[in-house]
Design an enzyme around this catalytic site. Structure first.
Site, PDB file in Angstrom:
ATOM      1  N   GLU A 260       4.006   9.281  -4.225  1.00 53.72           N
ATOM      2  CA  GLU A 260       4.026  10.684  -4.666  1.00 53.72           C
ATOM      3  C   GLU A 260       4.993  11.534  -3.856  1.00 53.72           C
ATOM      4  O   GLU A 260       5.502  12.554  -4.356  1.00 53.72           O
ATOM      5  CB  GLU A 260       2.623  11.288  -4.604  1.00 53.72           C
ATOM      6  CG  GLU A 260       2.004  11.441  -3.230  1.00 53.72           C
ATOM      7  CD  GLU A 260       1.191  10.242  -2.760  1.00 53.72           C
ATOM      8  OE1 GLU A 260       0.320  10.404  -1.887  1.00 53.72           O
ATOM      9  OE2 GLU A 260       1.443   9.125  -3.268  1.00 53.72           O
TER      10      GLU A 260
ATOM     11  N   CYS B  72      -2.405   3.906  -1.521  1.00 52.38           N
ATOM     12  CA  CYS B  72      -2.848   3.758  -0.135  1.00 52.38           C
ATOM     13  C   CYS B  72      -4.307   3.275  -0.070  1.00 52.38           C
ATOM     14  O   CYS B  72      -4.570   2.112  -0.331  1.00 52.38           O
ATOM     15  CB  CYS B  72      -2.641   5.063   0.626  1.00 52.38           C
ATOM     16  SG  CYS B  72      -2.695   4.852   2.427  1.00 52.38           S
TER      17      CYS B  72
ATOM     18  N   HIS C  10       2.759   5.751  -0.216  1.00 56.16           N
ATOM     19  CA  HIS C  10       2.524   7.010  -0.930  1.00 56.16           C
ATOM     20  C   HIS C  10       3.738   7.358  -1.797  1.00 56.16           C
ATOM     21  O   HIS C  10       4.611   8.131  -1.383  1.00 56.16           O
ATOM     22  CB  HIS C  10       2.256   8.150   0.061  1.00 56.16           C
ATOM     23  CG  HIS C  10       0.922   8.074   0.727  1.00 56.16           C
ATOM     24  ND1 HIS C  10      -0.203   8.673   0.229  1.00 56.16           N
ATOM     25  CD2 HIS C  10       0.545   7.450   1.879  1.00 56.16           C
ATOM     26  CE1 HIS C  10      -1.231   8.438   1.028  1.00 56.16           C
ATOM     27  NE2 HIS C  10      -0.802   7.691   2.039  1.00 56.16           N
TER      28      HIS C  10
END
Length: 545
Positions: free
Chosen positions: A509, A381, A507
């Site tokens: 993750e 990001c 993102h």
């Protein structure tokens, strides 16, 4: 019909209710029961989207674009079940809904009160999740601690719900602390007794006690808690501190938590299948190599601000049999001090997301250090935006290149607002949020990692790569390896003349799982291994079965 498990907490905050709820979800799923998990948060914010990471930790983003408490990340990772905006409820959202109805006249001039209007809205939200996802079991975690003023409406609502859906369909589980007093040489049950007393005063009798402790709980103490708290001894569950949160489901399974929950809910006792989970934990505790990864961010004083990033790195470390050690680096320090003093010797550099100008130049300096010295780099990001700024300044010759977020007057805004964001005034829930498709360019690092032409990733940002500078960066050696399907939005950039240099606008993750690490994180870890462990036997990627 759906069965309901309510998880409350006592004695102290941050006792681990979220991990206990997620672990129970894992244990039930291992028995082939479908599960959903709901978080009821007592704070008055509509959601944590406008809250400081220092106060609240990370903001987790669901597939449908809800900004939620970080516990929903644990729920998804442990149960491998997607959550939605329905799975996160705050006091603010409850009162907002009730007040909106009052303004429309929906209550026909009646007095609007906490009981029944607020409690009815809470019950409706719980039942909506059950209706929407139709799980075998809906686990609901109530944030805060029993006795908190702000959590009382939630407690009253879950008390009422037992009558509404049937006593045999509801289970109350209370998580408490059993502190060990070193000077006395013994563990104390009194805090738990008082916590249960407080819960009873609200009208809730716990069916199961989960006792957090730093050591095994003697049988005598379990008997004492059983007698004083009116809970069967076999329902007094030890939740002893573990080296990793991923061991907690195995600890609770040995204690019989799922077995007792199923018995109380009158559900079929099925044998669990935790083989894959046990293998994952064994790998976690038996690494073959050690890697040190630097996380360069502005919220490093609170590691929970990057919780999903840390867990995604851990998933990749497990998959590659690595012992991951983190070097937390405050990006603000790198703005005034030599970067090599902080990054020398690391095996990889990760720059996560964030907002605001503070510490950005330090992130840019860290990215340049990783690029110049061929250290594996992963940007997420804001990390991607900083990588673009670094490249524009140091390779493309735009010395004043910047993001319009950090310098609205810059003459070279290589990162700029999305057109649809230009007139947005409110901050909460107004970003590009949730899952979006991304087209992968063939024969790139991204294509090698994803092994797919179209991927779907979660976003949380307002600013984007400025297409005015696309050709300039391409001509200077950058590769845009991922875009929106129409080609308009740049999603992934990489530098092919580097062992591993890739950054994404989204993102990743949020979609990593313990048994299925995200491709970008796994590739990042494999690149670090390849550079630091020349032994071919140790370079071979280890797949998670």
């Amino acid at each position: 019909m759906t069965k309901f498990i309510f998880v409350t907490g006592g004695v102290v905050s941050s006792i681990g209710k979220g991990i206990v709820a997620a672990s129970l979800g894992r244990l039930l799923k291992s028995r082939d029961y479908s599960v959903s998990i709901l978080k009821l948060d007592p704070y008055i914010n509509i959601d944590p989207g406008t809250m400081s990471p220092f106060q609240h930790g990370e903001v987790f983003v669901t597939q449908d674009g809800a900004e939620t408490d970080l516990d929903l990340g644990h729920y998804e990772r442990f149960t491998d079940t997607l959550m939605s905006r329905l799975n996160s409820v705050t006091t603010g959202s409850i009162y907002q809904a009730v007040i909106n109805r009052e303004r429309r006249g929906d209550y026909n001039g009646g007095t609007v009160q906490v009981i029944p209007h607020i409690t009815n809205e809470i019950k409706d939200r719980i039942l909506l999740v059950a209706k929407d996802t139709n799980p075998d079991v809906l686990i609901t975690e109530i944030g805060g601690t029993v006795g908190d003023i702000e959590s009382l409406p939630f407690m009253e609502a879950i008390r009422q719900l037992r009558k509404q859906v049937g006593r045999q369909n509801v289970l109350y589980m209370h998580v408490t602390l059993l502190p060990y007093i070193a000077s006395a040489g013994e563990m104390k049950t009194k805090p738990t007794q008082h916590s249960v007393k407080e819960l009873r005063s609200i009208g809730i009798q716990p069916d199961i006690l989960v006792c957090r402790s730093d050591r095994p709980i003697p049988t005598g103490l379990k008997q004492k808690l059983s007698e004083f708290c009116d809970v069967p001894e076999k329902c007094v569950i030890t939740s002893q501190d573990a080296l990793s949160i991923y061991e907690v489901p195995l600890i609770l399974e040995r204690e019989g938590l799922a077995e007792q929950a199923l018995a109380l809910l009158q559900m079929e006792q099925r044998p669990p299948n935790l083989t894959q989970w046990q293998t994952m934990v064994d790998r976690l505790y038996s690494p073959k190599r050690t890697l040190e990864i630097a996380i360069v961010g502005k919220y490093v004083r609170l590691s929970d601000a990057y919780l999903s990033v840390v867990e995604a790195l851990r998933h990749a470390a497990i998959a590659t049999h690595a012992d991951m050690r983190l070097r937390w680096i405050n990006s603000e320090v790198l703005e005034t001090e030599a970067v090599e003093n902080y990054l020398e010797g690391v095996d990889g550099v990760l720059v996560p997301g964030g907002f605001g100008t503070r510490g950005v130049d330090g992130k840019i300096a860290a990215i340049k250090y990783a690029r110049d010295r061929h250290i594996p780099f992963l940007g997420l990001c804001l990390g991607m935006q900083c990588a673009v700024i670094e490249w524009a300044r140091n390779i493309s010759g735009l010395s004043d290149a910047n993001s319009a977020e950090f310098d609205p007057e810059t003459t070279n805004p290589v990162i700029n607002l999305l057109p649809e964001q230009q007139d947005v005034v409110d901050l909460g829930g107004t970003m590009r949020l949730g899952v979006y498709p991304c087209q992968i360019l063939p024969n790139t690092l991204a294509a090698k990692l994803y092994q797919d032409e179209m991927i779907y990733e979660r976003h949380r940002h307002r600013y984007e790569f400025n297409n005015t500078y696309r050709q300039l960066l391409l001509e200077s050696g950058y590769v845009i390896s991922g875009t929106s399907p129409d080609g308009r939005l740049v999603e992934i950039v990489e530098f092919p003349q580097h062992p591993f240099f890739i950054a994404c606008q989204f993102h990743p993750e949020f979609q990593s799982r313990p048994s299925n690490p995200h491709p970008l994180f796994k590739g990042f870890m494999q690149a670090a291994i390849a550079l630091n462990y020349p032994n071919p036997n140790l370079q071979t990627p280890v797949e998670v079965s």
